[in-house]
Design a protein around this motif. Structure first.
Motif, PDB file in Angstrom:
ATOM      1  N   ASN A 119      15.692   3.087   5.783  1.00  0.00           N
ATOM      2  CA  ASN A 119      15.979   1.960   6.637  1.00  0.00           C
ATOM      3  C   ASN A 119      14.862   1.776   7.655  1.00  0.00           C
ATOM      4  O   ASN A 119      14.878   2.382   8.721  1.00  0.00           O
ATOM      5  CB  ASN A 119      17.333   2.154   7.319  1.00  0.00           C
ATOM      6  CG  ASN A 119      17.807   0.887   7.974  1.00  0.00           C
ATOM      7  OD1 ASN A 119      17.020   0.003   8.299  1.00  0.00           O
ATOM      8  ND2 ASN A 119      19.103   0.797   8.185  1.00  0.00           N
ATOM      9  N   ILE A 120      13.900   0.950   7.317  1.00  0.00           N
ATOM     10  CA  ILE A 120      12.753   0.704   8.187  1.00  0.00           C
ATOM     11  C   ILE A 120      13.203   0.049   9.487  1.00  0.00           C
ATOM     12  O   ILE A 120      12.688   0.367  10.557  1.00  0.00           O
ATOM     13  CB  ILE A 120      11.686  -0.132   7.448  1.00  0.00           C
ATOM     14  CG1 ILE A 120      11.059   0.730   6.338  1.00  0.00           C
ATOM     15  CG2 ILE A 120      10.620  -0.638   8.410  1.00  0.00           C
ATOM     16  CD1 ILE A 120      10.141  -0.009   5.409  1.00  0.00           C
ATOM     17  N   SER A 121      14.187  -0.835   9.417  1.00  0.00           N
ATOM     18  CA  SER A 121      14.680  -1.495  10.634  1.00  0.00           C
ATOM     19  C   SER A 121      15.212  -0.481  11.642  1.00  0.00           C
ATOM     20  O   SER A 121      14.932  -0.572  12.840  1.00  0.00           O
ATOM     21  CB  SER A 121      15.796  -2.484  10.299  1.00  0.00           C
ATOM     22  OG  SER A 121      15.320  -3.485   9.448  1.00  0.00           O
ATOM     23  N   GLU A 122      15.953   0.490  11.151  1.00  0.00           N
ATOM     24  CA  GLU A 122      16.492   1.521  12.033  1.00  0.00           C
ATOM     25  C   GLU A 122      15.373   2.391  12.611  1.00  0.00           C
ATOM     26  O   GLU A 122      15.393   2.750  13.782  1.00  0.00           O
ATOM     27  CB  GLU A 122      17.494   2.391  11.280  1.00  0.00           C
ATOM     28  CG  GLU A 122      18.226   3.374  12.172  1.00  0.00           C
ATOM     29  CD  GLU A 122      19.308   4.132  11.419  1.00  0.00           C
ATOM     30  OE1 GLU A 122      19.425   5.348  11.670  1.00  0.00           O
ATOM     31  OE2 GLU A 122      20.012   3.519  10.607  1.00  0.00           O
ATOM     32  N   MET A 123      14.389   2.710  11.790  1.00  0.00           N
ATOM     33  CA  MET A 123      13.252   3.496  12.263  1.00  0.00           C
ATOM     34  C   MET A 123      12.520   2.766  13.377  1.00  0.00           C
ATOM     35  O   MET A 123      12.189   3.355  14.409  1.00  0.00           O
ATOM     36  CB  MET A 123      12.309   3.800  11.089  1.00  0.00           C
ATOM     37  CG  MET A 123      11.096   4.654  11.455  1.00  0.00           C
ATOM     38  SD  MET A 123       9.598   3.740  11.916  1.00  0.00           S
ATOM     39  CE  MET A 123       9.103   2.984  10.393  1.00  0.00           C
ATOM     40  N   LEU A 178       5.321   8.480  12.230  1.00  0.00           N
ATOM     41  CA  LEU A 178       6.705   8.155  11.884  1.00  0.00           C
ATOM     42  C   LEU A 178       6.770   7.364  10.576  1.00  0.00           C
ATOM     43  O   LEU A 178       7.599   7.634   9.708  1.00  0.00           O
ATOM     44  CB  LEU A 178       7.331   7.353  13.030  1.00  0.00           C
ATOM     45  CG  LEU A 178       8.798   7.030  12.983  1.00  0.00           C
ATOM     46  CD1 LEU A 178       9.645   8.298  12.907  1.00  0.00           C
ATOM     47  CD2 LEU A 178       9.189   6.218  14.216  1.00  0.00           C
ATOM     48  N   MET A 179       5.871   6.419  10.411  1.00  0.00           N
ATOM     49  CA  MET A 179       5.860   5.575   9.206  1.00  0.00           C
ATOM     50  C   MET A 179       5.496   6.340   7.946  1.00  0.00           C
ATOM     51  O   MET A 179       5.874   5.947   6.852  1.00  0.00           O
ATOM     52  CB  MET A 179       4.831   4.440   9.353  1.00  0.00           C
ATOM     53  CG  MET A 179       5.254   3.325  10.230  1.00  0.00           C
ATOM     54  SD  MET A 179       4.123   1.891  10.189  1.00  0.00           S
ATOM     55  CE  MET A 179       2.498   2.557  10.037  1.00  0.00           C
ATOM     56  N   ALA A 180       4.742   7.418   8.086  1.00  0.00           N
ATOM     57  CA  ALA A 180       4.208   8.135   6.930  1.00  0.00           C
ATOM     58  C   ALA A 180       5.280   8.458   5.894  1.00  0.00           C
ATOM     59  O   ALA A 180       5.048   8.340   4.694  1.00  0.00           O
ATOM     60  CB  ALA A 180       3.492   9.404   7.374  1.00  0.00           C
ATOM     61  N   SER A 181       6.457   8.836   6.344  1.00  0.00           N
ATOM     62  CA  SER A 181       7.504   9.195   5.383  1.00  0.00           C
ATOM     63  C   SER A 181       8.117   7.975   4.699  1.00  0.00           C
ATOM     64  O   SER A 181       8.809   8.105   3.697  1.00  0.00           O
ATOM     65  CB  SER A 181       8.600  10.008   6.071  1.00  0.00           C
ATOM     66  OG  SER A 181       9.240   9.221   7.050  1.00  0.00           O
ATOM     67  N   HIS A 216       0.826  -1.203   0.000  1.00  0.00           N
ATOM     68  CA  HIS A 216       0.000   0.000   0.000  1.00  0.00           C
ATOM     69  C   HIS A 216       0.860   1.253   0.000  1.00  0.00           C
ATOM     70  O   HIS A 216       0.828   2.032   0.953  1.00  0.00           O
ATOM     71  CB  HIS A 216      -0.901  -0.038   1.228  1.00  0.00           C
ATOM     72  CG  HIS A 216      -1.946   1.019   1.235  1.00  0.00           C
ATOM     73  ND1 HIS A 216      -2.788   1.193   2.278  1.00  0.00           N
ATOM     74  CD2 HIS A 216      -2.299   1.966   0.336  1.00  0.00           C
ATOM     75  CE1 HIS A 216      -3.608   2.196   2.037  1.00  0.00           C
ATOM     76  NE2 HIS A 216      -3.324   2.678   0.868  1.00  0.00           N
ATOM     77  N   PRO A 217       1.667   1.416  -1.050  1.00  0.00           N
ATOM     78  CA  PRO A 217       2.462   2.649  -1.091  1.00  0.00           C
ATOM     79  C   PRO A 217       1.546   3.840  -1.345  1.00  0.00           C
ATOM     80  O   PRO A 217       0.795   3.859  -2.307  1.00  0.00           O
ATOM     81  CB  PRO A 217       3.412   2.415  -2.272  1.00  0.00           C
ATOM     82  CG  PRO A 217       2.732   1.415  -3.120  1.00  0.00           C
ATOM     83  CD  PRO A 217       1.871   0.579  -2.215  1.00  0.00           C
ATOM     84  N   PHE A 218       1.561   4.783  -0.445  1.00  0.00           N
ATOM     85  CA  PHE A 218       0.705   5.949  -0.587  1.00  0.00           C
ATOM     86  C   PHE A 218       1.324   7.116   0.150  1.00  0.00           C
ATOM     87  O   PHE A 218       2.194   6.952   0.982  1.00  0.00           O
ATOM     88  CB  PHE A 218      -0.707   5.681  -0.053  1.00  0.00           C
ATOM     89  CG  PHE A 218      -0.766   5.394   1.423  1.00  0.00           C
ATOM     90  CD1 PHE A 218      -1.081   6.398   2.326  1.00  0.00           C
ATOM     91  CD2 PHE A 218      -0.519   4.123   1.915  1.00  0.00           C
ATOM     92  CE1 PHE A 218      -1.145   6.137   3.687  1.00  0.00           C
ATOM     93  CE2 PHE A 218      -0.574   3.854   3.275  1.00  0.00           C
ATOM     94  CZ  PHE A 218      -0.889   4.869   4.165  1.00  0.00           C
ATOM     95  N   ASN A 219       0.860   8.271  -0.182  1.00  0.00           N
ATOM     96  CA  ASN A 219       1.281   9.464   0.533  1.00  0.00           C
ATOM     97  C   ASN A 219       0.257   9.675   1.637  1.00  0.00           C
ATOM     98  O   ASN A 219      -0.859  10.136   1.409  1.00  0.00           O
ATOM     99  CB  ASN A 219       1.339  10.662  -0.410  1.00  0.00           C
ATOM    100  CG  ASN A 219       1.900  11.882   0.279  1.00  0.00           C
ATOM    101  OD1 ASN A 219       1.585  12.160   1.437  1.00  0.00           O
ATOM    102  ND2 ASN A 219       2.728  12.619  -0.429  1.00  0.00           N
ATOM    103  N   PHE A 220       0.643   9.319   2.839  1.00  0.00           N
ATOM    104  CA  PHE A 220      -0.249   9.347   3.994  1.00  0.00           C
ATOM    105  C   PHE A 220      -0.833  10.739   4.214  1.00  0.00           C
ATOM    106  O   PHE A 220      -2.016  10.891   4.494  1.00  0.00           O
ATOM    107  CB  PHE A 220       0.524   8.874   5.225  1.00  0.00           C
ATOM    108  CG  PHE A 220      -0.310   8.740   6.462  1.00  0.00           C
ATOM    109  CD1 PHE A 220      -1.207   7.698   6.599  1.00  0.00           C
ATOM    110  CD2 PHE A 220      -0.193   9.655   7.490  1.00  0.00           C
ATOM    111  CE1 PHE A 220      -1.979   7.570   7.741  1.00  0.00           C
ATOM    112  CE2 PHE A 220      -0.955   9.529   8.636  1.00  0.00           C
ATOM    113  CZ  PHE A 220      -1.848   8.481   8.765  1.00  0.00           C
TER     114      PHE A 220
END
Length: 179
Positions: free
Chosen positions: A164-168, A151-154, A89-93
């Motif tokens: 880096n999702i793991s680092e986030m 935080l995930m929105a970007s 679901h790639p989207f601009n939150f």
């Protein structure tokens, strides 16, 4: 035809947003006339809701699988869930939230928020509740999940594949403060 309409509408809504998408665009891509669309849907907002309903069911089922996976720990489950959302679901939150708040009637906004809360946020809330003993006692889980979505929105619009999702997720869970 119903599913084809939803497929095209989903692509357009997720990339352009609700406001920038027209039923005319949908008909042009499908090679049909406006009455064909209106045979299945009374108005554009009905198409949007049907797209979000279909997408939400799929999202909730898949996120729940991650929550219930006994082979992963909390941190790896969160990473998997965010990566799944990014791929599926790639989207601009921010565009999506703006559209929902400013382009749709209040009753539709309410329905969409309930849908989002149960299918998107719900599995994350469940995961944190099931891991309550690993969290600070003062953490409000619903607030923590809301902050995670901010935080995930970007990360969800897929514009930077090197994010880096793991680092986030590590920073989300552990913070940066050394005690």
């Amino acid at each position: 035809m119903y599913e084809k309409i939803l497929d095209i509408a989903e692509q357009l809504f997720m990339t352009q947003g609700y406001q920038a998408t027209s039923t005319r665009q949908i008909t042009e891509i499908l090679g049909v006339t406006q009455p064909t669309i209106y045979y299945h849907f009374k108005k554009k907002e009905d198409i949007y809701y049907a797209v979000m309903l279909r997408l939400s069911k799929d999202i909730e089922q898949n996120l729940t699988k991650f929550v219930e996976d006994p082979t992963q720990q909390l941190e790896s489950k969160l990473i998997s869930m965010v990566e799944f959302l990014r791929e599926k679901h790639p989207f601009n939150f921010f565009v999506m939230m703006h559209d929902v708040q400013h382009s749709l009637p209040k009753e539709m906004t309410t329905k969409l928020y309930q849908l989002f809360s149960s299918s998107y946020k719900g599995p994350f809330i469940r995961l944190l509740k099931e891991n309550r003993e690993k969290l600070q006692a003062s953490v409000d889980i619903e607030f923590a999940v809301s902050q995670l979505f901010i935080l995930m929105a970007s990360y969800l619009d897929n514009t930077n594949p090197k994010d880096n999702i793991s680092e986030m997720i590590y920073l989300y869970l552990h913070g940066i403060y050394k005690e």
